[in-house]
Scaffold this active site. Structure first.
Site, PDB file in Angstrom:
ATOM      1  N   LYS A 253     -27.115  -5.677   2.240  1.00 57.73           N
ATOM      2  CA  LYS A 253     -26.077  -6.572   1.727  1.00 57.73           C
ATOM      3  C   LYS A 253     -25.326  -7.296   2.832  1.00 57.73           C
ATOM      4  O   LYS A 253     -24.633  -8.260   2.584  1.00 57.73           O
ATOM      5  CB  LYS A 253     -25.131  -5.829   0.785  1.00 57.73           C
ATOM      6  CG  LYS A 253     -24.143  -4.902   1.411  1.00 57.73           C
ATOM      7  CD  LYS A 253     -23.175  -4.438   0.321  1.00 57.73           C
ATOM      8  CE  LYS A 253     -22.221  -3.401   0.853  1.00 57.73           C
ATOM      9  NZ  LYS A 253     -21.404  -2.803  -0.188  1.00 57.73           N
ATOM     10  N   ARG A 254     -25.495  -6.831   4.046  1.00 56.01           N
ATOM     11  CA  ARG A 254     -24.862  -7.553   5.152  1.00 56.01           C
ATOM     12  C   ARG A 254     -25.542  -8.897   5.396  1.00 56.01           C
ATOM     13  O   ARG A 254     -24.963  -9.800   5.973  1.00 56.01           O
ATOM     14  CB  ARG A 254     -24.928  -6.730   6.426  1.00 56.01           C
ATOM     15  CG  ARG A 254     -23.911  -5.638   6.426  1.00 56.01           C
ATOM     16  CD  ARG A 254     -23.657  -5.137   7.820  1.00 56.01           C
ATOM     17  NE  ARG A 254     -22.391  -4.440   7.857  1.00 56.01           N
ATOM     18  CZ  ARG A 254     -21.842  -3.964   8.948  1.00 56.01           C
ATOM     19  NH1 ARG A 254     -22.456  -4.119  10.113  1.00 56.01           N
ATOM     20  NH2 ARG A 254     -20.691  -3.349   8.907  1.00 56.01           N
TER      21      ARG A 254
END
Ligand code: GLU
Length: 496
Positions: A253-254
């Site tokens: 998700k980064r």
């Protein structure tokens, strides 16, 4: 044999596209064989699991049309399908393994285990349990338990030799037992670990095929051994290739939105997302790119899964979504828009922000454009600021982004608190600190109340916009990222 497959997500936050991907393949395989597809909730890690995120998993998989034949909410003959409700079953099975001499009670404290690991690391060895409690006598164990001493149950593991197992896609895999630790099966709180629970449940639920992500391959030796200890047949294993970021790292998700809800909120059609996930590691026999889950089921063949690392490509997904948009009837298209955000329920969240600020109705849409759709694209010139240079703007956005990554649900007051804290730490006026955030979220320096806007957009859309703003500002090189990470953690420790 009846084919039974399952997807077994842990309800720990956002519903991950990886869960949908694994569900899609398990469901396609089971349905193609006239079998059953099961949803099991792996919530033994009580501190992290929650009923709310369990519901979000149900809703997001259903939004994608990936329904299941048995599960916590639909029932079935093999329930409960929630691991937290099966506690006695695991305890019983762990006790059985202790009795048969395949597992043992371990009283080692965290401090002792840390010491052992430290020493092993210093000696350049693989860190693993050293077997301290293996030779405790039955009586000693019983009396220490009776005195209330904290303990776990660990499985015994061969010290030498190699574990061999089969994976449908990869053939025979060998892992030396040396690399396999004496896994904890029951924790001090009486809850099972994943390894015990997954084996017991897959067996009792008569799962015939385990299709899951390749990150679990290294766990198979432990699982195979447990099947052997129990005297059970092991299901067929098939480890699917992991979804990847464009730089080939594991989808995270980064770097990419990973929540199914992001794709829903960003206005992708569910048909497109499911179709897209079907293209990850699989292809139709005639290489047709647009297909429904139904068509995938009709053509499904495990052997056609390819092991290449499938990269999650947003542009391709957008293209697919466009294809599906165009195929909708006008009526369906209007319903789709309505169900998405142009409905009373969603407008009810926005209206309180604008009513006070509006003289004619015609002003409404320009004010809320960024809440209903994508915000306008930004250029570096938009970020010109008297006090802050590009470097500082990136720093502010990145630090805030890291903080926001840890918040599952946005609450306006908490967002304000986070921003105030950063204004203090960075010795900035809150107005200046919020300048790049306003731009990132709304595309302008002044908009409707910022934190309320972020709550309405939700964490995923907000973070995506912040990442985009950072890119407009020149992005963050690997070197710069390292430096920022250091500064960020220095601030965290200063606060302690
Ligand atoms: N609970 C595990 C997960 O979250 C399931 C892994 C498996 O399928 O065995 O991915």
């Amino acid at each position: 044999m009846t084919i039974r497959t399952r997807v077994a997500p842990s309800p720990t936050g956002d519903p991950h596209v990886g869960t949908a991907y694994i569900a899609l393949f398990n469901r396609a395989f089971a349905r193609s064989q006239g079998g059953q597809f099961i949803l099991r909730i792996e919530d033994t890690d009580l501190s992290r699991g929650s009923k709310e995120s369990e519901q979000i998993i149900f809703d997001s998989l259903r939004w994608l049309g990936l329904d299941w034949d048995e599960g916590p909410d639909v029932g079935g003959a093999y329930g409960s399908y929630r691991q937290s409700e099966r506690k006695p079953i695991y305890a019983e099975h762990a006790a059985q393994l202790v009795k048969s001499g395949n597992a043992f009670t371990c009283f080692c404290t965290r401090e002792r285990l840390d010491e052992v690991r430290k020493a092993q690391r210093a000696a350049g060895e693989t860190t693993r349990y050293d077997g301290e409690c293996l030779s405790l006598g039955e009586e000693e164990v019983a009396s220490r338990i009776a005195q209330g001493e904290a303990h776990v149950v660990r499985m015994k593991v061969p010290r030498a030799g190699t574990c061999k197992f089969k994976d449908i896609l990869r053939g025979e895999i060998e892992i030396p037992w040396q690399q396999v630790d004496m896994q904890v099966l029951m924790k001090t709180d009486g809850m099972p670990t994943y390894h015990l629970a997954v084996v017991v449940d897959d067996h009792l639920m008569e799962i015939s095929h385990v299709l899951r992500g390749e990150e679990w391959i290294n766990s198979v030796p432990k699982h195979q051994l447990l099947y052997e200890y129990f005297g059970w047949d092991m299901p067929v294993h098939c480890h699917l290739p992991l979804l990847r970021n464009p730089d080939k790292s594991k989808l995270s998700k980064r770097k990419n939105p990973t929540s199914i809800n992001y794709y829903r909120d960003a206005g992708f059609l569910p048909e497109a997302l499911v179709n897209y996930l079907g293209l990850m590691g699989w292809s139709m026999p005639d290489d047709q790119e647009i297909f429904s889950p139904q068509e995938m089921i009709a053509a499904f063949d495990l052997e056609r899964i390819s092991l290449g690392a499938p990269v999650f490509d947003m542009e391709k997904l957008r293209w697919l979504s466009g294809q599906y948009m165009r195929s909708l009837s006008v009526d369906r298209f209007m319903d789709t828009i309505h169900n998405w955000k142009i409905n009373r329920e969603h407008l009810a969240r926005i209206v309180p922000l604008i009513q006070e600020r509006t003289e004619t109705l015609a002003e409404l849409i320009p004010q809320v454009d960024y809440l209903l759709g994508d915000r306008i694209s930004l250029s570096p010139a938009d970020f010109e600021h008297k006090q802050l240079d590009q470097e500082q703007l990136v720093q502010i956005l990145q630090f805030l982004l890291w903080d926001f990554e840890n918040k599952a649900n946005f609450v306006a007051a908490e967002l304000l608190e986070t921003c105030n804290a950063w204004a203090d730490r960075l010795e900035l006026k809150i107005r200046d600190l919020l300048f790049p955030l306003f731009l990132a979220i709304s595309g302008r320096a002044v908009s409707l109340p910022l934190f309320d806007s972020m709550v309405i957009l939700g964490s995923d859309l907000t973070r995506m916009r912040m990442r985009d703003a950072i890119n407009v500002l020149g992005g963050v090189s690997k070197k710069k990222l390292k430096r920022l990470e250091k500064e960020y953690s220095a601030f965290q420790t200063d606060d302690d």
